[in-house]
Design an enzyme around this catalytic site. Sequence first.
Site, short mmCIF file in Angstrom:
data_model
loop_
_atom_site.label_atom_id
_atom_site.label_comp_id
_atom_site.label_asym_id
_atom_site.label_seq_id
_atom_site.Cartn_x
_atom_site.Cartn_y
_atom_site.Cartn_z
N GLY A 48 12.79 -24.23 -30.42
CA GLY A 48 12.50 -22.98 -29.73
C GLY A 48 13.53 -21.94 -30.11
O GLY A 48 14.60 -22.28 -30.65
N GLN A 53 18.73 -14.46 -29.43
CA GLN A 53 19.47 -15.30 -30.38
C GLN A 53 19.52 -14.70 -31.79
O GLN A 53 20.35 -15.11 -32.59
CB GLN A 53 18.89 -16.71 -30.41
CG GLN A 53 19.10 -17.48 -29.11
CD GLN A 53 18.56 -18.88 -29.21
OE1 GLN A 53 17.36 -19.10 -29.05
NE2 GLN A 53 19.42 -19.83 -29.51
N CYS A 101 21.36 -26.27 -28.11
CA CYS A 101 20.99 -24.87 -28.35
C CYS A 101 21.58 -24.42 -29.67
O CYS A 101 22.75 -24.72 -29.96
CB CYS A 101 21.52 -24.01 -27.20
SG CYS A 101 21.12 -22.27 -27.35
N LEU A 102 20.78 -23.71 -30.45
CA LEU A 102 21.27 -23.22 -31.75
C LEU A 102 22.45 -22.26 -31.59
O LEU A 102 23.23 -22.08 -32.52
CB LEU A 102 20.13 -22.51 -32.50
CG LEU A 102 18.93 -23.40 -32.89
CD1 LEU A 102 17.78 -22.53 -33.39
CD2 LEU A 102 19.33 -24.43 -33.94
N HIS A 143 14.18 -23.39 -21.03
CA HIS A 143 15.42 -23.12 -21.77
C HIS A 143 15.34 -21.74 -22.44
O HIS A 143 16.27 -20.92 -22.33
CB HIS A 143 15.63 -24.23 -22.82
CG HIS A 143 16.79 -24.03 -23.73
ND1 HIS A 143 17.86 -24.91 -23.79
CD2 HIS A 143 17.06 -23.06 -24.65
CE1 HIS A 143 18.73 -24.46 -24.68
NE2 HIS A 143 18.27 -23.35 -25.22
N GLU A 144 14.22 -21.49 -23.12
CA GLU A 144 14.08 -20.21 -23.84
C GLU A 144 13.96 -19.04 -22.86
O GLU A 144 14.53 -17.96 -23.10
CB GLU A 144 12.88 -20.24 -24.79
CG GLU A 144 12.91 -21.34 -25.85
CD GLU A 144 14.21 -21.43 -26.64
OE1 GLU A 144 14.91 -20.40 -26.76
OE2 GLU A 144 14.54 -22.53 -27.11
N HIS A 147 17.23 -17.70 -21.72
CA HIS A 147 17.92 -16.80 -22.65
C HIS A 147 17.57 -15.34 -22.36
O HIS A 147 18.40 -14.45 -22.55
CB HIS A 147 17.53 -17.11 -24.10
CG HIS A 147 18.28 -18.26 -24.73
ND1 HIS A 147 19.65 -18.25 -24.86
CD2 HIS A 147 17.85 -19.43 -25.28
CE1 HIS A 147 20.03 -19.38 -25.47
NE2 HIS A 147 18.96 -20.11 -25.73
NI NI Z 1 18.98 -22.00 -26.69
#
Ligand code: NI
Length: 177
Positions: A48, A53, A101-102, A143-144, A147
Amino acid sequence: MNQVCEIAQLGAKVLRQVSETVASVDSPETRRIIEDMKSTLAKSEGVGLAAPQISRPVRIIIVASRPTVRYPKAPLMDPTVMINPSFEPLSPVKEKDWEGCLSIPGVRALVPRFKVIKVSYTDEDGNFIEHIFEDFIARVFQHEADHLEGKVYLDSIESSVDIISESEYFKLFTRNN
Ligand code: NI
């Protein structure tokens, strides 16, 4: 034309902002952000991505479930773009499971998330969509969506004991599987 963008890392202010609502799904600006998000996610190991991000604080996420070591039964779905997403839990039940998470490389943590949620969003063609998501997809969605509120998954953990290094995470799951 599409570019793979640098992923904002924890500490970047853009990850702590509340993102703006997308007013026009088919503006060149929105199209560009979506294409950049797709290219960037495709080049990553992620399931995701949220627009902040790639340093664009607007309410767009992509959910791209696929089977992983922890979720071998996770459905394989095409990366799905969700514009102005929202959700409500369909039951108060939360489950703890691992997330990464990236934007926060090198660590994983156990995060409680609602198990079943009803989501709504606008798709890339401007259609209003409602779905019920469970388990892994519900987790990725939450999660997304966090953000977009300027939150990261470490804000939602119950205890710092639930944070581990990625190398320990891989040891844990290659040993058990
Ligand atoms: Ni993330």
